[in-house]
Design an enzyme around this catalytic site. Structure first.
Site, PDB file in Angstrom:
ATOM      1  CG  HIS A 145      -0.054   0.212   2.471  1.00 53.08           C
ATOM      2  ND1 HIS A 145       0.729  -0.776   2.976  1.00 53.08           N
ATOM      3  CD2 HIS A 145       0.248   1.235   3.233  1.00 53.08           C
ATOM      4  CE1 HIS A 145       1.400  -0.342   4.117  1.00 53.08           C
ATOM      5  NE2 HIS A 145       1.013   0.897   4.212  1.00 53.08           N
ATOM      6  CG  ASP A 182       1.581   4.911   4.656  1.00 48.07           C
ATOM      7  OD1 ASP A 182       1.284   3.678   4.762  1.00 48.07           O
ATOM      8  OD2 ASP A 182       2.763   5.354   5.110  1.00 48.07           O
ATOM      9  CG  HIS A 238       5.192   1.020   2.879  1.00 44.66           C
ATOM     10  ND1 HIS A 238       4.562   2.183   2.347  1.00 44.66           N
ATOM     11  CD2 HIS A 238       4.471   0.856   4.080  1.00 44.66           C
ATOM     12  CE1 HIS A 238       3.909   2.847   3.203  1.00 44.66           C
ATOM     13  NE2 HIS A 238       3.720   2.150   4.284  1.00 44.66           N
ATOM     14  NE  ARG A 244       2.503   6.519   9.245  1.00 42.67           N
ATOM     15  CZ  ARG A 244       1.289   5.812   8.829  1.00 42.67           C
ATOM     16  NH1 ARG A 244       1.306   4.947   8.548  1.00 42.67           N
ATOM     17  NH2 ARG A 244       0.400   6.953   8.397  1.00 42.67           N
TER      18      ARG A 244
END
Ligand code: OGA
Ligand code: MN
Length: 287
Positions: free
Chosen positions: A105, A107, A265, A281
């Site tokens: 995917h 993000d 990723h 994150r």
């Protein structure tokens, strides 16, 4: 001062060598970093020692930050930082997302304006076992994938749009046994389904990316389901070819920044408690 830059893989990624993000990030070095970033899609900084505030400050150089839709996993006092971890609190409850990124995917491709980039900082990483590392993350270049398409496919996808849905991914995780609670109506309203061009120009470089992913893309707009499934499957296969990708073996103190318009990723979930993995994150919005 010129940065020391080392490619991570032929098609994607660069390490900025011997650079301390907490002390060395002046305007000149940031300009160089941003230019390597736009070119390579993924940056690695090793041996960082960042407080939550420093992680946020570095992230803000790239643009305004986004609070994630999964509110319970934000760090108290730092709602811009999402905890990605398999650790449990003293009541046995997850301390963060324990199953992030198990499908390829980009993000927030499920947003109308997908985010610019994500900065993932490794605080605890499962120990290596000889050559074997755990909890690696794979990255792949969507711009290289687009460039390598044959003429016929490029013509075929020119002008097509695809739907991206956070709900698709979420339902799939639940079906696979994830303990995630159902999305609330408010969360659902925050992430309605959206359309993006299949060949999507990068918002900054204008280079076209093959912007479809297994995680969030549901179908090609205006195509019969069988035809859409077949085309999507073919395009997704193109985006994950090994020659466009890089596998990151994490060390504590690594900070990775990836461009969500030119890359995608995948997390490899090959570890379990007592092996501990804790990452922080941040997400940077498109300008
Ligand atoms: C993310 C993600 C993968 C990982 O942070 O967006 O997909 O390996 N993480 O933790
Ligand atoms: Mn992700």
């Amino acid at each position: 001062m010129a940065l020391k830059v080392r490619p991570l893989a032929p098609a994607i990624g660069a390490e900025i060598v011997d650079f301390d993000l907490a002390t060395d990030l002046d305007d000149d070095s940031f300009a160089q970093i941003e230019s390597v970033f736009n070119d390579r899609g993924l940056l690695l900084f090793r041996k960082q020692r960042l407080s939550e505030q420093q992680h946020i400050d570095v992230s803000r150089r790239f643009g305004p930050l986004q609070d994630h839709v999964l509110k319970p996993y934000l760090i108290p006092g730092y709602p811009q930082i999402l905890r990605i971890t398999n650790l449990l609190d003293k009541d046995g409850q997850p301390m963060g997302i324990g199953d992030a990124g198990l499908f390829w995917h980009s993000d927030t491709s499920y947003r109308r304006d997908p985010c610019r980039c994500s900065l993932l900082y490794a605080i605890e990483v499962p120990a290596r076992d000889g050559e074997r590392s755990y909890g690696d993350t794979l990255f792949a270049s969507l711009t290289e994938a687009y460039d390598a398409l044959d003429e016929g496919t490029r013509r075929q996808i020119d002008g097509l749009s695809a739907e991206h849905s956070y709900g698709k991914h979420y339902a799939r995780m639940q079906a696979a046994g994830s303990k995630r609670p159902d999305l609330t109506d408010e969360q659902k309203r925050e992430v309605p389904k959206v359309m993006h061009p299949v060949a999507r120009p990068h918002p900054i470089t204008r280079r076209k990316a093959l912007y479809v992913n297994d995680g969030y893309t549901t179908h090609i707009q205006g195509m019969a389901p069988a035809e859409s499934d077949a085309l999507l499957e073919r395009l997704v296969a193109q985006t994950i070819r090994p020659e466009f990708s890089y596998r990151h073996r994490w060390n504590e103190g690594d900070l990775l920044i990836w461009d969500n318009s030119s890359t995608q990723h995948l997390a490899i979930a090959d570890y379990a408690l007592p092996q501990r993995r804790l990452m922080h994150r941040t997400t940077v919005l498109a300008a």
